[in-house]
Design an enzyme around this catalytic site. Structure first.
Site, PDB file in Angstrom:
ATOM      1  N   ASN A  11       0.846  -1.200   0.000  1.00  0.00           N
ATOM      2  CA  ASN A  11       0.000   0.000   0.000  1.00  0.00           C
ATOM      3  C   ASN A  11       0.884   1.254   0.000  1.00  0.00           C
ATOM      4  OD1 ASN A  11      -1.439   2.278   1.194  1.00  0.00           O
ATOM      5  ND2 ASN A  11      -3.105   0.849   1.576  1.00  0.00           N
ATOM      6  N   GLY A  13       0.219   4.370   0.279  1.00  0.00           N
ATOM      7  CA  GLY A  13      -0.090   5.339   1.341  1.00  0.00           C
ATOM      8  C   GLY A  13       0.575   4.959   2.654  1.00  0.00           C
ATOM      9  N   LYS A  14       0.509   3.679   3.005  1.00  0.00           N
ATOM     10  CA  LYS A  14       1.141   3.214   4.249  1.00  0.00           C
ATOM     11  C   LYS A  14       2.664   3.351   4.165  1.00  0.00           C
ATOM     12  CE  LYS A  14      -2.336  -0.188   5.647  1.00  0.00           C
ATOM     13  NZ  LYS A  14      -2.565  -1.598   5.988  1.00  0.00           N
ATOM     14  N   ASP A  72      -1.750  -4.167  10.647  1.00  0.00           N
ATOM     15  CA  ASP A  72      -3.101  -4.471  10.204  1.00  0.00           C
ATOM     16  C   ASP A  72      -3.963  -3.411  10.852  1.00  0.00           C
ATOM     17  OD1 ASP A  72      -4.587  -6.175   8.457  1.00  0.00           O
ATOM     18  OD2 ASP A  72      -5.723  -6.810  10.204  1.00  0.00           O
ATOM     19  N   TYR A 157     -10.416   5.202   3.884  1.00  0.00           N
ATOM     20  CA  TYR A 157     -11.636   5.882   4.354  1.00  0.00           C
ATOM     21  C   TYR A 157     -11.372   7.329   4.792  1.00  0.00           C
ATOM     22  CZ  TYR A 157     -13.449   1.086   4.500  1.00  0.00           C
ATOM     23  OH  TYR A 157     -13.834  -0.199   4.170  1.00  0.00           O
ATOM     24  N   ASP A 158     -10.133   7.800   4.614  1.00  0.00           N
ATOM     25  CA  ASP A 158      -9.745   9.136   5.124  1.00  0.00           C
ATOM     26  C   ASP A 158     -10.663  10.285   4.686  1.00  0.00           C
ATOM     27  OD1 ASP A 158      -7.701   7.858   6.416  1.00  0.00           O
ATOM     28  OD2 ASP A 158      -6.078   8.743   5.247  1.00  0.00           O
ATOM     29  N   ARG A 184      -2.199   4.842  13.171  1.00  0.00           N
ATOM     30  CA  ARG A 184      -0.887   4.306  12.798  1.00  0.00           C
ATOM     31  C   ARG A 184       0.221   5.117  13.462  1.00  0.00           C
ATOM     32  NH1 ARG A 184      -2.034   4.173   7.898  1.00  0.00           N
ATOM     33  NH2 ARG A 184      -3.078   2.182   8.067  1.00  0.00           N
TER      34      ARG A 184
END
Length: 198
Positions: A11, A13-14, A72, A157-158, A184
């Site tokens: 991901n 974004g992560k 997760d 979902y941001d 996070r």
């Protein structure tokens, strides 16, 4: 130079969030995709965020032979009794995307008035080393789920997740602000404190 830490995620974004938090501390952060672009993803068979994070950390640590950080995370809507939860990334089905997941969540919450659309993001991080050491940290971030989008930052979902203390959604705040208050970001702070004592 400190350890190389492999991120057990594809991901983007992560990866961006972890790199912005860990790189200034001297960690060389690479995604598993950089090292093993063709590796198959493990099946996330856990029923909790912790089980899935641990499963991913150990799977990629064994594959790369390096310390591996897995997360997760997901969103939990109070009115939906814990959903989407561990299914957040695939809420609208196995081949879904952020847009379809967001639409499903909005549709499911449409029966509830805005004040009952409270929710929180949750994250569990697991850092596993090849020598058997393992650290786990958790973080949460409360907010409200709105039925319209605002902001083009973040991911998942941001754009729906409203933070009353900012008067903005998670997608409208800067990455630095997000790292300070997000689920996070909270989990990462706790993990870094634990790493300091290693």
């Amino acid at each position: 130079m400190k350890d190389t830490i492999v991120l057990a995620t594809h991901n983007a974004g992560k990866i961006r969030e972890f790199k912005s938090a860990l790189a200034p501390l001297g960690y060389d952060v690479v995604s598993v995709h950089d090292l093993l672009p063709d590796i198959a993803e493990p099946e996330e068979t856990g029923t909790t965020f912790a089980e899935n994070a641990r499963l991913k950390a150990h799977y990629y640590m064994k594959a790369t032979g390096k310390p591996c950080l897995a997360d997760d995370s997901g969103i939990i809507a109070d009115a939906l009794k814990g959903r989407p939860g561990v299914y957040s990334a695939r809420y609208a089905g196995p081949k879904c995307d952020d847009e379809k997941n967001n639409q499903k969540l909005v549709a499911e919450l449409s029966a509830f008035p805005p004040e009952q659309r409270t929710a929180y993001y949750a994250c569990v991080l697991v850092l596993a080393w090849p020598d058997g050491r393992e650290l786990t940290a958790e973080g949460t971030c409360p907010g409200l789920i709105r039925d319209f989008y605002a902001g083009d930052g973040g991911f998942g979902y941001d754009p729906l997740f409203y933070l009353p203390q900012f008067g903005k959604t998670m997608a409208e705040i800067s990455l630095a602000e997000k790292n300070q208050i997000s689920h996070r970001g909270q989990a990462l702070k706790k993990l870094l404190e634990l790493m300091d004592h290693e």
